[in-house]
Enzyme design. Structure first.
Site, PDB file in Angstrom:
ATOM      1  N   SER A 143       0.850  -1.188   0.000  1.00 16.23           N
ATOM      2  CA  SER A 143       0.000   0.000   0.000  1.00 16.23           C
ATOM      3  C   SER A 143       0.885   1.237   0.000  1.00 16.23           C
ATOM      4  O   SER A 143       2.011   1.197   0.525  1.00 16.23           O
ATOM      5  CB  SER A 143      -0.871   0.028   1.261  1.00 16.23           C
ATOM      6  OG  SER A 143      -1.526   1.276   1.381  1.00 16.23           O
ATOM      7  N   TYR A 157      -1.504  -0.762  10.206  1.00 19.98           N
ATOM      8  CA  TYR A 157      -1.694  -1.228   8.822  1.00 19.98           C
ATOM      9  C   TYR A 157      -0.499  -0.805   7.971  1.00 19.98           C
ATOM     10  O   TYR A 157       0.051  -1.600   7.209  1.00 19.98           O
ATOM     11  CB  TYR A 157      -2.993  -0.627   8.281  1.00 19.98           C
ATOM     12  CG  TYR A 157      -3.250  -0.824   6.804  1.00 19.98           C
ATOM     13  CD1 TYR A 157      -3.784  -2.020   6.322  1.00 19.98           C
ATOM     14  CD2 TYR A 157      -2.991   0.199   5.887  1.00 19.98           C
ATOM     15  CE1 TYR A 157      -4.043  -2.186   4.967  1.00 19.98           C
ATOM     16  CE2 TYR A 157      -3.246   0.036   4.534  1.00 19.98           C
ATOM     17  CZ  TYR A 157      -3.773  -1.159   4.079  1.00 19.98           C
ATOM     18  OH  TYR A 157      -4.032  -1.327   2.729  1.00 19.98           O
TER      19      TYR A 157
HETATM   20  P1  NAP Z   1     -11.867  -5.178   0.261  1.00 16.77           P
HETATM   21  O1  NAP Z   1     -12.726  -4.542  -0.771  1.00 16.77           O
HETATM   22  O2  NAP Z   1     -12.152  -4.930   1.711  1.00 16.77           O
HETATM   23  O3  NAP Z   1     -11.877  -6.770  -0.015  1.00 16.77           O
HETATM   24  C1  NAP Z   1     -11.142  -7.590   0.854  1.00 16.77           C
HETATM   25  C2  NAP Z   1     -11.142  -9.016   0.331  1.00 16.77           C
HETATM   26  O4  NAP Z   1     -10.277  -9.781   1.179  1.00 16.77           O
HETATM   27  C3  NAP Z   1     -12.495  -9.681   0.361  1.00 16.77           C
HETATM   28  O5  NAP Z   1     -12.575 -10.560  -0.744  1.00 16.77           O
HETATM   29  C4  NAP Z   1     -12.457 -10.472   1.688  1.00 16.77           C
HETATM   30  O6  NAP Z   1     -13.285 -11.637   1.647  1.00 16.77           O
HETATM   31  C5  NAP Z   1     -11.007 -10.876   1.722  1.00 16.77           C
HETATM   32  N1  NAP Z   1     -10.472 -11.141   3.060  1.00 16.77           N
HETATM   33  C6  NAP Z   1     -10.490 -10.348   4.153  1.00 16.77           C
HETATM   34  N2  NAP Z   1      -9.870 -10.947   5.195  1.00 16.77           N
HETATM   35  C7  NAP Z   1      -9.456 -12.149   4.737  1.00 16.77           C
HETATM   36  C8  NAP Z   1      -8.765 -13.244   5.315  1.00 16.77           C
HETATM   37  N3  NAP Z   1      -8.383 -13.212   6.611  1.00 16.77           N
HETATM   38  N4  NAP Z   1      -8.506 -14.332   4.547  1.00 16.77           N
HETATM   39  C9  NAP Z   1      -8.913 -14.387   3.245  1.00 16.77           C
HETATM   40  N5  NAP Z   1      -9.566 -13.385   2.645  1.00 16.77           N
HETATM   41  C10 NAP Z   1      -9.837 -12.285   3.378  1.00 16.77           C
HETATM   42  O7  NAP Z   1     -10.313  -4.804   0.050  1.00 16.77           O
HETATM   43  P2  NAP Z   1      -9.568  -4.055  -1.178  1.00 16.77           P
HETATM   44  O8  NAP Z   1      -9.718  -2.604  -0.992  1.00 16.77           O
HETATM   45  O9  NAP Z   1      -9.939  -4.698  -2.457  1.00 16.77           O
HETATM   46  O10 NAP Z   1      -8.045  -4.376  -0.805  1.00 16.77           O
HETATM   47  C11 NAP Z   1      -7.342  -5.466  -1.381  1.00 16.77           C
HETATM   48  C12 NAP Z   1      -5.870  -5.330  -0.996  1.00 16.77           C
HETATM   49  O11 NAP Z   1      -5.357  -4.086  -1.480  1.00 16.77           O
HETATM   50  C13 NAP Z   1      -5.607  -5.354   0.511  1.00 16.77           C
HETATM   51  O12 NAP Z   1      -4.405  -6.052   0.763  1.00 16.77           O
HETATM   52  C14 NAP Z   1      -5.458  -3.891   0.849  1.00 16.77           C
HETATM   53  O13 NAP Z   1      -4.679  -3.694   1.998  1.00 16.77           O
HETATM   54  C15 NAP Z   1      -4.769  -3.380  -0.402  1.00 16.77           C
HETATM   55  N6  NAP Z   1      -4.935  -1.941  -0.598  1.00 16.77           N
HETATM   56  C16 NAP Z   1      -6.164  -1.393  -0.794  1.00 16.77           C
HETATM   57  C17 NAP Z   1      -6.280  -0.019  -0.955  1.00 16.77           C
HETATM   58  C18 NAP Z   1      -7.598   0.679  -1.187  1.00 16.77           C
HETATM   59  O14 NAP Z   1      -7.637   1.920  -1.146  1.00 16.77           O
HETATM   60  N7  NAP Z   1      -8.683  -0.039  -1.409  1.00 16.77           N
HETATM   61  C19 NAP Z   1      -5.139   0.784  -0.914  1.00 16.77           C
HETATM   62  C20 NAP Z   1      -3.907   0.184  -0.691  1.00 16.77           C
HETATM   63  C21 NAP Z   1      -3.812  -1.180  -0.547  1.00 16.77           C
HETATM   64  P3  NAP Z   1     -14.697 -11.709   2.486  1.00 16.77           P
HETATM   65  O15 NAP Z   1     -15.611 -10.681   1.890  1.00 16.77           O
HETATM   66  O16 NAP Z   1     -15.183 -13.113   2.304  1.00 16.77           O
HETATM   67  O17 NAP Z   1     -14.327 -11.394   3.912  1.00 16.77           O
END
Ligand code: NAP
Length: 248
Positions: A143, A157
């Site tokens: 991130s 985080y």
């Molecule tokens: P999101 O929309 O909250 O989706 C999270 C996903 O991870 C869901 O499919 C969830 O499944 C799954 N998940 C959560 N906890 C888990 C666990 N313990 N084991 C297996 N699966 C799990 O997240 P996102 O925004 O797409 O983020 C994806 C990645 O990008 C993350 O690593 C996040 O830190 C990184 N990131 C995101 C952003 C942003 O702005 N969105 C920025 C920087 C980095 P369920 O629904 O079944 O729980």
């Protein structure tokens, strides 16, 4: 021939976009999730519609027994992996360090760091030429927080994502001679449900004025970089930390 990729947290947000784009680019896809089976099944249907084989596989990446069972199931149903996207990740509610508990930190590091290390270990056992595999590509989700530190919001985080950066650099060098490339993507403010899960559903709109590009990014804009790193088009790219953050 289509290759097989496992996307952790593939049921929603950046992971779901990655599964769908990967299928369009010729991958068969294992869609991991923890709780939302319906969301995972929707992604499976979209992968199939794009011509790929697909399966939903439930596992909490923070639990070793569940991760081992997941890798076995995926291998049995889709065959050995050539790609892993360590995308599953969580945030917590905004707080200062002096308000945070050990339980919160343990969850943050168990899922975001140890979960990624565990899945990488199991993928290496299938992909490394040292273990009889055909090689492959691992993409870790870091991130922009790893650079920014996220003070007053969630520096636990940010610290976990900093660990992902170090892990990516070291692992890339460790297995570069075994046919496996290891890279990380550092997304900035991306429009997904992760912000609501941290109690800030309007976080992207509220902070987009801080982004030089003056807007948040979409999950698909991050998926484009992930799927490129998975592909042979990135054949000489390893040990890279790629910012997909609109300049922030
Ligand atoms: P999101 O929309 O909250 O989706 C999270 C996903 O991870 C869901 O499919 C969830 O499944 C799954 N998940 C959560 N906890 C888990 C666990 N313990 N084991 C297996 N699966 C799990 O997240 P996102 O925004 O797409 O983020 C994806 C990645 O990008 C993350 O690593 C996040 O830190 C990184 N990131 C995101 C952003 C942003 O702005 N969105 C920025 C920087 C980095 P369920 O629904 O079944 O729980």
């Amino acid at each position: 021939m289509r290759k097989v990729v496992l996307v952790t947290g593939g049921s929603r947000g950046i992971g779901a976009a990655t599964c769908i784009l990967a299928a369009q680019k010729g991958w068969d896809v294992a869609v991991n999730y923890t709780s939302n089976a319906k969301a995972a099944d929707d992604v499976v249907q979209q992968v199939k519609a794009a011509g790929g084989r697909a399966m939903a596989v439930q596992a909490d990446v923070a639990h070793e027994d569940q991760v081992l069972a997941m890798f076995q199931k995926v291998r049995a149903e889709l065959g050995p992996l050539q790609g892993l996207v360590n995308n599953a990740g969580v945030v917590d509610v905004s707080a200062r360090l002096d308000e945070m508990s050990m339980a919160r930190w343990r969850r943050m590091f168990d899922i975001n760091v140890l979960g990624s290390m565990l899945c990488a270990r199991e993928a290496i056992l299938q992909m490394s030429t040292k273990h009889g595999g055909q090689g492959g590509s691992i993409v870790n989700l870091s991130s922009a927080a790893a650079r920014l530190g996220s003070p007053g919001q969630y520096l636990d985080y940010a610290a976990a994502k900093g660990a992902i950066d170090s892990f990516t650099l070291g692992l890339a060098k460790e297995i570069a001679g075994e046919g496996i490339r290891v890279n990380a993507i550092r997304p900035g403010l991306i429009d997904t449900e992760i912000h609501a899960s941290g109690g800030l559903p309007n976080r992207v709109k509220d902070l987009e004025h801080l982004v030089p590009a003056k807007r948040g990014g979409s999950a698909m804009e991050v998926a484009q970089a992930i799927v490129w790193l998975l592909s042979d088009e990135a054949s000489y790219t390893t040990m890279s930390l790629i910012d997909v953050s609109g300049g922030r």
